[in-house]
Motif scaffolding. Structure first.
Motif, PDB file in Angstrom:
ATOM      1  N   TYR A  58      11.257   4.702  -8.244  1.00 48.52           N
ATOM      2  CA  TYR A  58       9.867   5.077  -8.480  1.00 48.52           C
ATOM      3  C   TYR A  58       9.083   3.809  -8.801  1.00 48.52           C
ATOM      4  CZ  TYR A  58      11.512   9.909  -8.951  1.00 48.52           C
ATOM      5  OH  TYR A  58      12.076  11.140  -8.723  1.00 48.52           O
ATOM      6  N   PRO A  59       8.118   3.435  -7.945  1.00 48.51           N
ATOM      7  CA  PRO A  59       7.268   2.288  -8.301  1.00 48.51           C
ATOM      8  C   PRO A  59       6.222   2.702  -9.324  1.00 48.51           C
ATOM      9  CG  PRO A  59       6.643   3.172  -6.153  1.00 48.51           C
ATOM     10  CD  PRO A  59       7.820   3.979  -6.608  1.00 48.51           C
ATOM     11  N   ILE A  60       6.005   1.865 -10.313  1.00 46.36           N
ATOM     12  CA  ILE A  60       5.008   2.110 -11.362  1.00 46.36           C
ATOM     13  C   ILE A  60       4.000   0.971 -11.304  1.00 46.36           C
ATOM     14  CG2 ILE A  60       4.631   2.426 -13.832  1.00 46.36           C
ATOM     15  CD1 ILE A  60       7.650   3.266 -13.969  1.00 46.36           C
ATOM     16  N   LEU A  61       2.778   1.300 -10.998  1.00 52.14           N
ATOM     17  CA  LEU A  61       1.756   0.291 -10.732  1.00 52.14           C
ATOM     18  C   LEU A  61       1.434  -0.536 -11.976  1.00 52.14           C
ATOM     19  CD1 LEU A  61      -0.002  -0.532  -8.304  1.00 52.14           C
ATOM     20  CD2 LEU A  61      -1.798   0.955  -9.208  1.00 52.14           C
ATOM     21  N   ARG A  62       1.418  -1.852 -11.810  1.00 55.24           N
ATOM     22  CA  ARG A  62       0.991  -2.746 -12.902  1.00 55.24           C
ATOM     23  C   ARG A  62      -0.126  -3.683 -12.432  1.00 55.24           C
ATOM     24  NH1 ARG A  62       3.656  -7.887 -13.296  1.00 55.24           N
ATOM     25  NH2 ARG A  62       3.610  -7.744 -15.593  1.00 55.24           N
ATOM     26  N   VAL A  63      -0.138  -4.073 -11.171  1.00 50.41           N
ATOM     27  CA  VAL A  63      -1.220  -4.875 -10.578  1.00 50.41           C
ATOM     28  C   VAL A  63      -1.542  -4.252  -9.219  1.00 50.41           C
ATOM     29  CG1 VAL A  63      -1.929  -7.121  -9.698  1.00 50.41           C
ATOM     30  CG2 VAL A  63      -0.498  -6.989 -11.757  1.00 50.41           C
ATOM     31  N   ASN A  64      -2.715  -3.665  -9.072  1.00 44.18           N
ATOM     32  CA  ASN A  64      -3.052  -2.970  -7.833  1.00 44.18           C
ATOM     33  C   ASN A  64      -3.504  -3.961  -6.765  1.00 44.18           C
ATOM     34  OD1 ASN A  64      -4.000  -1.317  -5.768  1.00 44.18           O
ATOM     35  ND2 ASN A  64      -4.747   0.237  -7.191  1.00 44.18           N
ATOM     36  N   PRO A  65      -2.731  -4.151  -5.711  1.00 39.70           N
ATOM     37  CA  PRO A  65      -3.088  -5.138  -4.683  1.00 39.70           C
ATOM     38  C   PRO A  65      -4.327  -4.739  -3.885  1.00 39.70           C
ATOM     39  CG  PRO A  65      -1.216  -3.843  -3.958  1.00 39.70           C
ATOM     40  CD  PRO A  65      -1.473  -3.463  -5.380  1.00 39.70           C
ATOM     41  N   SER A  66      -4.717  -3.469  -3.955  1.00 41.04           N
ATOM     42  CA  SER A  66      -5.851  -2.993  -3.172  1.00 41.04           C
ATOM     43  C   SER A  66      -7.199  -3.291  -3.827  1.00 41.04           C
ATOM     44  CB  SER A  66      -5.731  -1.472  -2.949  1.00 41.04           C
ATOM     45  OG  SER A  66      -4.534  -1.161  -2.279  1.00 41.04           O
ATOM     46  N   VAL A  67      -7.197  -3.575  -5.124  1.00 40.50           N
ATOM     47  CA  VAL A  67      -8.463  -3.759  -5.821  1.00 40.50           C
ATOM     48  C   VAL A  67      -8.642  -5.120  -6.456  1.00 40.50           C
ATOM     49  CG1 VAL A  67      -8.655  -1.291  -6.301  1.00 40.50           C
ATOM     50  CG2 VAL A  67      -7.552  -2.777  -7.975  1.00 40.50           C
ATOM     51  N   ILE A  68      -7.539  -5.878  -6.626  1.00 38.44           N
ATOM     52  CA  ILE A  68      -7.693  -7.184  -7.260  1.00 38.44           C
ATOM     53  C   ILE A  68      -8.295  -8.178  -6.284  1.00 38.44           C
ATOM     54  CG2 ILE A  68      -5.777  -6.837  -8.854  1.00 38.44           C
ATOM     55  CD1 ILE A  68      -4.014  -8.500  -7.049  1.00 38.44           C
ATOM     56  N   ARG A  88       0.832  -1.214   0.000  1.00 41.63           N
ATOM     57  CA  ARG A  88       0.000   0.000   0.000  1.00 41.63           C
ATOM     58  C   ARG A  88       0.863   1.261   0.000  1.00 41.63           C
ATOM     59  NH1 ARG A  88      -2.837  -3.102   4.092  1.00 41.63           N
ATOM     60  NH2 ARG A  88      -4.660  -4.109   3.145  1.00 41.63           N
ATOM     61  N   ILE A  89       1.989   1.207   0.720  1.00 41.11           N
ATOM     62  CA  ILE A  89       2.916   2.345   0.711  1.00 41.11           C
ATOM     63  C   ILE A  89       3.448   2.566  -0.695  1.00 41.11           C
ATOM     64  CG2 ILE A  89       5.183   3.130   1.509  1.00 41.11           C
ATOM     65  CD1 ILE A  89       4.569   1.718   4.176  1.00 41.11           C
ATOM     66  N   PHE A  90       3.836   1.487  -1.362  1.00 37.33           N
ATOM     67  CA  PHE A  90       4.347   1.603  -2.725  1.00 37.33           C
ATOM     68  C   PHE A  90       3.251   2.073  -3.689  1.00 37.33           C
ATOM     69  CE2 PHE A  90       7.759  -1.807  -1.726  1.00 37.33           C
ATOM     70  CZ  PHE A  90       8.620  -0.817  -1.263  1.00 37.33           C
ATOM     71  N   VAL A  91       2.007   1.624  -3.487  1.00 36.69           N
ATOM     72  CA  VAL A  91       0.888   2.066  -4.330  1.00 36.69           C
ATOM     73  C   VAL A  91       0.704   3.577  -4.199  1.00 36.69           C
ATOM     74  CG1 VAL A  91      -1.619   2.009  -4.615  1.00 36.69           C
ATOM     75  CG2 VAL A  91      -0.347  -0.129  -4.385  1.00 36.69           C
ATOM     76  N   LYS A  92       0.766   4.070  -2.960  1.00 41.06           N
ATOM     77  CA  LYS A  92       0.606   5.505  -2.733  1.00 41.06           C
ATOM     78  C   LYS A  92       1.719   6.290  -3.411  1.00 41.06           C
ATOM     79  CE  LYS A  92       0.062   8.953   0.928  1.00 41.06           C
ATOM     80  NZ  LYS A  92       0.050   9.200   2.395  1.00 41.06           N
ATOM     81  N   LYS A  93       2.945   5.792  -3.300  1.00 40.91           N
ATOM     82  CA  LYS A  93       4.070   6.455  -3.959  1.00 40.91           C
ATOM     83  C   LYS A  93       3.874   6.463  -5.478  1.00 40.91           C
ATOM     84  CE  LYS A  93       6.707   7.207  -0.289  1.00 40.91           C
ATOM     85  NZ  LYS A  93       7.099   8.553   0.157  1.00 40.91           N
ATOM     86  N   ALA A  94       3.383   5.342  -6.019  1.00 40.28           N
ATOM     87  CA  ALA A  94       3.163   5.248  -7.457  1.00 40.28           C
ATOM     88  C   ALA A  94       2.086   6.227  -7.909  1.00 40.28           C
ATOM     89  CB  ALA A  94       2.772   3.816  -7.831  1.00 40.28           C
ATOM     90  N   GLY A 148      14.927   0.651   1.068  1.00 37.57           N
ATOM     91  CA  GLY A 148      15.539   0.104   2.273  1.00 37.57           C
ATOM     92  C   GLY A 148      14.779   0.496   3.524  1.00 37.57           C
ATOM     93  N   VAL A 149      14.323   1.739   3.579  1.00 36.48           N
ATOM     94  CA  VAL A 149      13.545   2.212   4.730  1.00 36.48           C
ATOM     95  C   VAL A 149      12.255   1.405   4.862  1.00 36.48           C
ATOM     96  CG1 VAL A 149      12.233   4.163   5.660  1.00 36.48           C
ATOM     97  CG2 VAL A 149      14.516   4.543   4.684  1.00 36.48           C
ATOM     98  N   GLU A 150      11.572   1.200   3.742  1.00 35.92           N
ATOM     99  CA  GLU A 150      10.285   0.502   3.779  1.00 35.92           C
ATOM    100  C   GLU A 150      10.452  -0.989   4.073  1.00 35.92           C
ATOM    101  OE1 GLU A 150       7.969   2.420   3.993  1.00 35.92           O
ATOM    102  OE2 GLU A 150       8.784   4.227   3.078  1.00 35.92           O
TER     103      GLU A 150
END
Length: 489
Positions: A477-487, A165-171, A180-182
């Protein structure tokens, strides 16, 4: 005309002369008293007093690798008054980890150990004996056995989902993130929940503090201190590494005091089931227990669990992602494998991992190049002979194919590949670490494409410290390809 040079090093001249004199006298005395010649392994030419210090850098594993290419897989290294034997060969490592395992079932103390507030309680450095066996049994029974690892699958999934979810928000915001922090926040929370039923990193400030403490201790403890080389200086902490470690440990100690107090209140209020922390607290209060466990002992054990289960795992995840970003063909192949096996309509599960052979290969290759423990330290508890002249070993090997171990074995039985150490002092959390590595890497590769911030390639420079982390933060930079929040999950 007189010329003076105002340099801080001029004040070190006299004490350095004294050190050199003491070292030379000690060297002469040892030479005079040595009556029995013992055959020793090859060794570089040593300088008086300092030995081979001039050949070593802060990244010791790289120094040893370069030296072993010239002097062989079993060599002698002297750093001041300290003598070490460096093994970089599977057959010889087998003698240490298996044949003579009990003789090497101790670990050496480091120069900063006098400043280690948990010095006599740390599971990782405590001498092999009743107390160490007791702590290992507790760890295995409560969190590190196969049964317990399976029991905590839901916790691993929840923490992984928070990471995604953190990566989704960044994307969605088009922001870069320090992976590394995450990764560190995720592994910290995972270990904390498994052992203490609570998240350790509930806000950004606390997450940052825990990460700073863990990485600081790992880095500073891994540096070669002057006290290691010159025993006489050990207690003086000339370069301040011990004081820095102690300051970090006091911060951890205060954090653990807060957690333990909160823990006692929750269990007294019947708010949750008992966990590993409760078991240890009960043992510490039991005056009839065979093993005397103090509050400091509990904190020391949790320090080991945090350092061994958070920093090393998060560092391995960074290296795996970095290698894939630098090898886009491998990244594409892994994504294709996950897409074919899992599809794009659900999130990759731990049950999918056995059906992802290329994922296994990526993890194993990452740990081959960047092992969680690039240096495995052992202290010999009694005299023994290593790498003796025994030609018959090859007759036995030819008949029984003893050396044909599984090259993919990560449990310390193939001694040419020991990313988690080997023998009875090998990392007991290897099973948990590999579970976290596989599912987390699969998820971040399945759900995102990744773009390196400000560069075409990741800088792969290795740093000092026990875990040999990356020198430069892996910011992507994460670029969304499969959204874990909606699948569908």
């Amino acid at each position: 005309m007189a010329i003076t040079i105002d340099s801080p090093f001029q004040y070190l001249f006299f004490p350095i002369c004294i050190i050199l004199l003491v070292g030379i006298l000690s060297f002469i005395k040892k030479s005079a008293n040595s009556k029995k010649k013992i055959p020793l392994p090859p060794s570089p030419t040593a300088l008086p007093v300092i030995g081979h210090l001039h050949l070593l850098s802060s990244t010791l594993h790289i120094s040893f690798k370069n030296l072993s290419s010239k002097y062989g897989p079993f060599m002698l290294i002297r750093a001041g008054s300290t003598t070490s034997y460096v093994v970089s060969n599977g057959a010889i490592a087998k003698e240490v980890f298996k044949t003579h395992d009990i003789k090497f079932a101790a670990r050496p103390e480091f120069g900063s150990s006098d400043y280690q507030i948990y010095k006599d309680t740390l599971f990782s450095t405590f001498d092999y004996g009743k107390y160490w066996i007791f702590l290992k049994k507790i760890c295995m029974m409560e969190i590190l056995s196969t049964q317990q690892i399976n029991r905590f699958a839901d916790i691993r999934r929840e923490e992984m989902m928070d990471l995604l979810r953190i990566f989704v928000k960044k994307a969605e915001e088009g922001e870069g993130c320090d992976t590394g922090v995450e990764f560190m926040a995720m592994t910290n929370n995972l270990i904390s929940r498994m052992t203490m039923s609570t998240r350790c990193s509930t806000n950004a400030d606390e997450t940052s503090e825990i990460r700073e403490v863990a990485k600081g201790i790992t880095l500073i403890s891994g540096l070669l201190s002057l006290g290691e080389a010159f025993t006489l200086l050990k207690k003086y902490d000339v370069f301040g590494a011990g004081r820095k470690v102690k300051a970090l440990l006091l911060r951890f100690d205060a954090l653990m005091d807060r957690i333990i107090s909160k823990h006692k209140m929750e269990i007294q209020g019947g708010k949750r089931e008992k966990d590993m922390m409760d078991i240890l607290l009960r043992i510490s209060e039991d005056r009839t227990s065979d093993v005397k466990l103090t509050k400091a002992g509990i904190k020391g054990l949790f320090l080991d669990l945090f350092l061994g289960g958070t920093d090393t795992t998060s560092v391995a995840l960074q290296w795996a992602l970095a290698e894939l970003l630098n090898h886009p063909e491998a990244l594409k192949k892994l994504q294709d494998e996950i897409d074919k096996t899992v599809g794009l309509n659900r999130l990759v599960e731990e049950s999918d991992v056995p059906n992802l052979p290329y994922l296994h290969a990526v993890i194993k290759e990452t740990l081959r190049l960047h092992p969680s423990l690039p240096l495995v330290f052992r202290k010999c508890r009694e005299d023994c002979k290593i790498n003796e002249f025994v030609p018959e070993r090859f007759l036995i090997n030819a008949i029984n194919a003893i050396d044909h171990d599984d090259p993919e074995d990560m449990k310390g039985q193939n001694f040419s590949y020991v990313p988690f150490g080997g023998g009875r002092r090998g990392c007991p959390g290897a099973g948990l670490a590999t579970s976290v590595l596989h599912i987390t890497l699969a998820a971040v590769i399945h759900c995102f494409d990744w773009k390196i911030k400000g560069a075409d390639k990741v800088n792969m420079e290795e740093g000092a410290g026990f875990s040999a982390a990356m020198v430069h933060p892996l910011v992507c930079y994460p670029i969304l390809r499969v959204n874990p929040s909606v699948i569908a999950i």
